[in-house]
Design an enzyme around this catalytic site. Sequence first.
Site, mmCIF file in Angstrom:
data_model
loop_
_atom_site.group_PDB
_atom_site.id
_atom_site.type_symbol
_atom_site.label_atom_id
_atom_site.label_comp_id
_atom_site.label_asym_id
_atom_site.label_seq_id
_atom_site.Cartn_x
_atom_site.Cartn_y
_atom_site.Cartn_z
ATOM 1 N N LYS A 80 0.839 -1.195 0.000
ATOM 2 C CA LYS A 80 0.000 0.000 0.000
ATOM 3 C C LYS A 80 0.877 1.250 0.000
ATOM 4 O O LYS A 80 2.081 1.196 0.249
ATOM 5 C CB LYS A 80 -0.926 -0.007 1.213
ATOM 6 C CG LYS A 80 -0.201 0.016 2.553
ATOM 7 C CD LYS A 80 -1.182 -0.083 3.715
ATOM 8 C CE LYS A 80 -0.435 -0.078 5.050
ATOM 9 N NZ LYS A 80 -1.341 -0.120 6.207
ATOM 10 N N ARG A 138 -9.683 0.144 15.453
ATOM 11 C CA ARG A 138 -9.653 0.986 14.254
ATOM 12 C C ARG A 138 -10.866 0.592 13.413
ATOM 13 O O ARG A 138 -11.926 1.193 13.538
ATOM 14 C CB ARG A 138 -8.329 0.778 13.516
ATOM 15 C CG ARG A 138 -8.086 1.751 12.384
ATOM 16 C CD ARG A 138 -6.670 1.647 11.856
ATOM 17 N NE ARG A 138 -6.356 0.310 11.343
ATOM 18 C CZ ARG A 138 -5.164 -0.019 10.852
ATOM 19 N NH1 ARG A 138 -4.173 0.881 10.845
ATOM 20 N NH2 ARG A 138 -4.933 -1.230 10.392
ATOM 21 N N TYR A 184 12.825 31.581 5.057
ATOM 22 C CA TYR A 184 11.614 32.320 5.403
ATOM 23 C C TYR A 184 11.597 32.700 6.874
ATOM 24 O O TYR A 184 12.103 31.974 7.739
ATOM 25 C CB TYR A 184 10.374 31.475 5.100
ATOM 26 C CG TYR A 184 10.079 31.317 3.628
ATOM 27 C CD1 TYR A 184 9.750 32.420 2.845
ATOM 28 C CD2 TYR A 184 10.127 30.068 3.026
ATOM 29 C CE1 TYR A 184 9.475 32.284 1.496
ATOM 30 C CE2 TYR A 184 9.848 29.910 1.679
ATOM 31 C CZ TYR A 184 9.518 31.028 0.917
ATOM 32 O OH TYR A 184 9.247 30.878 -0.414
#
Length: 370
Positions: A37, A135, A263
């Site tokens: 997966k 789950r 940044y």
Amino acid sequence: MIHRGTRLVVNLAALEHNYKFLRSKTSDSTLFMAVVKAQAYGHGLVPVAQKLQECGVDYFAVAYVDEAVELRNNGITTPILVLHAQQHNLPDCIERCIEPVIYSKEMLEDFYAFAKAKHQTNYPVHLEFNTGLNRIGIDGEELDAILEMLNKQDHLKVKGLMSHLAASEDLEEITFTQKQIDTFTELAKKAESVLGYDCIKHQCNTSGILNFPNAHFDMVRSGIGLYGYGNDKKYQDNFKPVGTLKSVVSQVRSIKKGESISYNRSHHASKDMTYAVIPLGHGDGMKRVYGYGGAFVYINGKPARTLGIICMDMFMVDVTDIPCKRGDEVVIYDNEHNAQEMAEEVGIISYELITGIQARVPRVYIEEGV
């Protein structure tokens, strides 16, 4: 083709080595399911599955049906299990001979309707029991109703019974894990008794294979171990990381004391320094958590620490004491400085790092001895 830019080098020989090591931990009669997966944990779904099919794995597991369809479209004939099939693409399972996990009464009803409409007989499915991961999965009190539904029809047939261990890598949770194993054993025994036939029983993941040989049952499943990580330092020498993430120095620059980098002026130079710019950023999977000195990369064999915020397409590292130039190779992680170590430095796990490498990073496939 010689690749000199940012790339993920995938060593299929290391993949085969890891498969053989894990296979050595099971009996010859135990089937092996390779979990591919999430683009084979970031390494590339089709090339990895093709190699594992050559190696002789018995099953593949994916999370979603579209992953299974991609495998079928690319010559994978090995049985494929979909761990989290969704209602809207269940018809694709039947069209492409893909086996779904049934994890609820509603899912059973949905897939039964599709199988009946397609005039299927004994189409293979796997039932997933919830034994403590909490789950998805069928709870024990739901099992009677599910088995009753199955015994009243002949469009579906239970090929496999499965569950998922919650903490098999944590030896402080042995009691909990053993309770999961015992619960699964009890539920599987009941299911087979009511159904009247034996099923393929599977519960172990990579850590379960290594730590709980009593729970190998008829088949084991491995994901992270195939890609070179064993979730336990005592086993790590037996695994070979499959992926090496590399880039190059795109520019070497200097900065004066007091000036800032990146940044939000996120790094201020405490002295005159030299830094290198690397063309890899959080848009490629180099997570921002690795900024502010959260990671080292390796340039000419020397560690270079990150400086300031990781940008979307690039990041900067300190090379004040590292002779380097534009075009020099940069190793983000490899076998020696592996993804598990890099992830642990910032409090995440190897899974997050390796599955996060985005598609715009080219995959380069090699087969080199390990």
